[in-house]
Design a protein around this motif. Structure first.
Motif, short mmCIF file in Angstrom:
data_model
loop_
_atom_site.label_atom_id
_atom_site.label_comp_id
_atom_site.label_asym_id
_atom_site.label_seq_id
_atom_site.Cartn_x
_atom_site.Cartn_y
_atom_site.Cartn_z
N SER A 226 24.86 73.80 -7.27
CA SER A 226 23.84 73.27 -6.71
C SER A 226 23.90 73.76 -4.77
N PRO A 227 22.32 74.71 -3.88
CA PRO A 227 23.24 74.91 -3.53
C PRO A 227 23.11 73.31 -1.61
N LYS A 228 24.12 74.30 -1.11
CA LYS A 228 24.87 73.65 -0.25
C LYS A 228 23.89 72.49 0.69
N PHE A 229 22.73 72.98 0.28
CA PHE A 229 21.69 71.70 1.24
C PHE A 229 21.56 70.78 0.21
N VAL A 230 21.20 70.79 -1.30
CA VAL A 230 20.89 69.98 -2.21
C VAL A 230 22.11 68.26 -1.88
N LYS A 231 21.24 67.44 -1.92
CA LYS A 231 21.80 65.83 -1.91
C LYS A 231 21.88 65.40 -2.98
N ASN A 232 22.64 64.53 -4.59
CA ASN A 232 22.23 64.35 -5.63
C ASN A 232 21.90 62.73 -5.56
N PHE A 233 20.69 62.59 -4.56
CA PHE A 233 20.58 60.59 -4.07
C PHE A 233 20.20 60.08 -5.71
N MET A 234 20.58 60.19 -7.21
CA MET A 234 21.17 59.67 -8.16
C MET A 234 22.40 58.74 -8.17
N ALA A 235 23.32 59.58 -7.29
CA ALA A 235 24.28 59.40 -7.19
C ALA A 235 25.18 57.58 -6.23
N ASP A 236 23.82 57.42 -5.74
CA ASP A 236 23.67 56.40 -5.31
C ASP A 236 22.45 55.38 -5.18
N ALA A 237 22.06 55.63 -6.37
CA ALA A 237 20.66 55.04 -7.09
C ALA A 237 20.88 54.83 -8.65
N ASP A 238 19.77 53.70 -9.77
CA ASP A 238 20.42 53.23 -10.64
C ASP A 238 18.98 53.16 -11.75
N SER A 239 18.08 54.21 -10.73
CA SER A 239 16.97 54.44 -11.74
C SER A 239 16.12 55.96 -10.80
N ALA A 249 13.49 57.30 2.48
CA ALA A 249 14.09 56.50 2.91
C ALA A 249 15.00 57.17 4.44
N GLU A 250 15.85 57.87 3.19
CA GLU A 250 17.18 58.74 4.24
C GLU A 250 16.18 59.64 4.76
N VAL A 251 15.56 60.88 4.82
CA VAL A 251 14.17 61.61 5.60
C VAL A 251 13.50 61.10 6.71
N LYS A 252 13.43 59.64 6.52
CA LYS A 252 12.30 58.96 7.35
C LYS A 252 13.16 58.32 8.97
N ALA A 253 14.89 58.23 8.34
CA ALA A 253 15.88 57.52 8.91
C ALA A 253 16.38 58.72 9.33
N GLY A 254 16.44 60.55 9.20
CA GLY A 254 16.88 61.13 9.96
C GLY A 254 17.76 61.22 9.67
N THR A 255 18.77 60.38 8.30
CA THR A 255 19.61 60.44 7.92
C THR A 255 20.06 61.13 6.95
N PHE A 256 19.10 62.16 6.29
CA PHE A 256 19.31 63.43 5.65
C PHE A 256 18.17 64.71 6.25
N PRO A 257 18.92 65.87 5.93
CA PRO A 257 19.98 66.25 5.27
C PRO A 257 20.96 65.93 6.97
N ALA A 258 22.60 65.48 6.68
CA ALA A 258 23.16 65.31 6.69
C ALA A 258 24.04 67.04 7.39
N GLN A 259 25.35 66.89 8.36
CA GLN A 259 25.22 68.40 9.09
C GLN A 259 26.10 68.63 8.08
N GLU A 260 26.60 68.67 6.99
CA GLU A 260 27.15 68.90 5.29
C GLU A 260 26.21 70.23 4.97
N HIS A 261 24.80 69.70 5.06
CA HIS A 261 23.97 70.02 3.92
C HIS A 261 23.07 71.23 5.30
N GLY A 262 23.89 71.71 6.03
CA GLY A 262 22.81 72.49 7.19
C GLY A 262 23.94 73.55 6.67
N PHE A 263 22.61 74.39 7.63
CA PHE A 263 24.14 76.25 7.96
C PHE A 263 23.59 76.01 9.15
N ALA A 264 25.11 76.41 9.79
CA ALA A 264 25.41 76.63 11.25
C ALA A 264 24.99 78.14 12.59
#
Ligand code: KIV
Ligand code: NA
Length: 264
Positions: A226-239, A249-264
């Motif tokens: 998967s591309p760098k900007f993708v995060k697999n949200f199933m990794a921390d979820a059971d459904s 929740a992470e988009v609204k909190a500003g915690t996704f995307p993290a630095q690692e998902h972006g391009f400098a």
């Protein structure tokens, strides 16, 4: 009619509140994504890849987009539905109006198209006739053959300035939303600050007004790397439902995307 309107999204931008966007292509996922609090559902022409198995979005037709938009509209629980105008369905303003009309009549609340300054007249015509438009800049997958691959856009001074100019021009032409795909985070931030209309980002850092991902990517079911900007949200979820709720929740909190998902 959706509960979320362009007015809602623009008030959220003013208030500094982030909103979440996800793709959906059918009634069940539309229901799930919408119920999880996603403000905007994108019926993306990415369906050409994730549903149809093509290696680009180019084969997708207006008829196919209308079919999936109808299904999404039936499952929708109040999100705003944005539908992609597919490849070569808006090469002239007249053709764009016919194509956009088909998607609006299928249940879309707005359409998205890919490209820069050349789309100004098309966007004005659609907006004047009551069809809100999102303009997709940066990596525009329908142009992959011209771009020479799926690569980050706006990395040098000249192309970055061009993107800023295009974004302002298209906003002034009547675009209600701008979407930036695979652009350096610092450039996406500059464009977001320069515009009055909301900016949605994918691979564009954390400073845009909203984020979007392809549903199959964030559920970790798209085959291959998967591309760098993708995060697999199933990794921390059971459904699937929990994964989508976590994304919102992470988009609204500003915690996704993290630095690692972006391009400098
Ligand atoms: O088709 C799609 O899913 C898109 C997003 C990746 C922005 O255009
Ligand atoms: Na698309």
């Amino acid at each position: 009619m959706s509960n979320i309107t362009l007015h809602t999204l623009s008030s959220m931008k003013q208030a500094g509140e982030k909103f979440a966007v996800l793709t959906a292509y059918d009634a069940c996922f539309s229901h799930l994504v919408s119920s999880a609090g996603t403000e905007v559902i994108l019926v993306g022409d990415s369906l050409g890849m994730v549903l149809q198995g093509n290696d680009s979005t180019l084969p997708v037709t207006v008829e196919e987009m209308a079919y999936h938009t109808q299904a999404v509209a039936k499952g929708n629980q109040g999100s705003l539905i944005m539908a992609d105008l597919p490849f070569m369905s808006y090469s002239t303003p007249e053709q764009a109006m016919d194509s956009a009309a088909a998607l609006m009549q299928a249940g879309a609340n707005m359409v998205k198209l890919e490209g820069g300054a050349w789309l100004a007249d098309t966007i004005s015509m659609l907006a004047e006739r009551g069809i809100p438009v999102c303009a997709h800049l940066g990596l525009t997958p329908q142009t992959v053959n011209k771009l020479g691959g799926y690569r980050v856009q706006g990395r040098d001074q000249e192309t970055a300035q061009q993107m800023i100019n295009d974004a302002v021009l298209l906003q002034d032409a009547g675009a209600s939303i701008i979407l930036l795909e695979c652009v350096p985070a610092i450039l996406a931030k500059e464009i977001t600050l320069a515009l009055d209309v909301p900016v949605i980002g994918i691979g564009a850092g954390a400073d845009t007004d909203a984020q979007v991902l392809v549903l199959h990517d964030m559920l970790g079911i798209t085959p291959g790397r998967s591309p760098k900007f993708v995060k697999n949200f199933m990794a921390d979820a059971d459904s699937i439902e929990a994964a989508v709720q976590l994304y919102v929740a992470e988009v609204k909190a500003g915690t996704f995307p993290a630095q690692e998902h972006g391009f400098a």
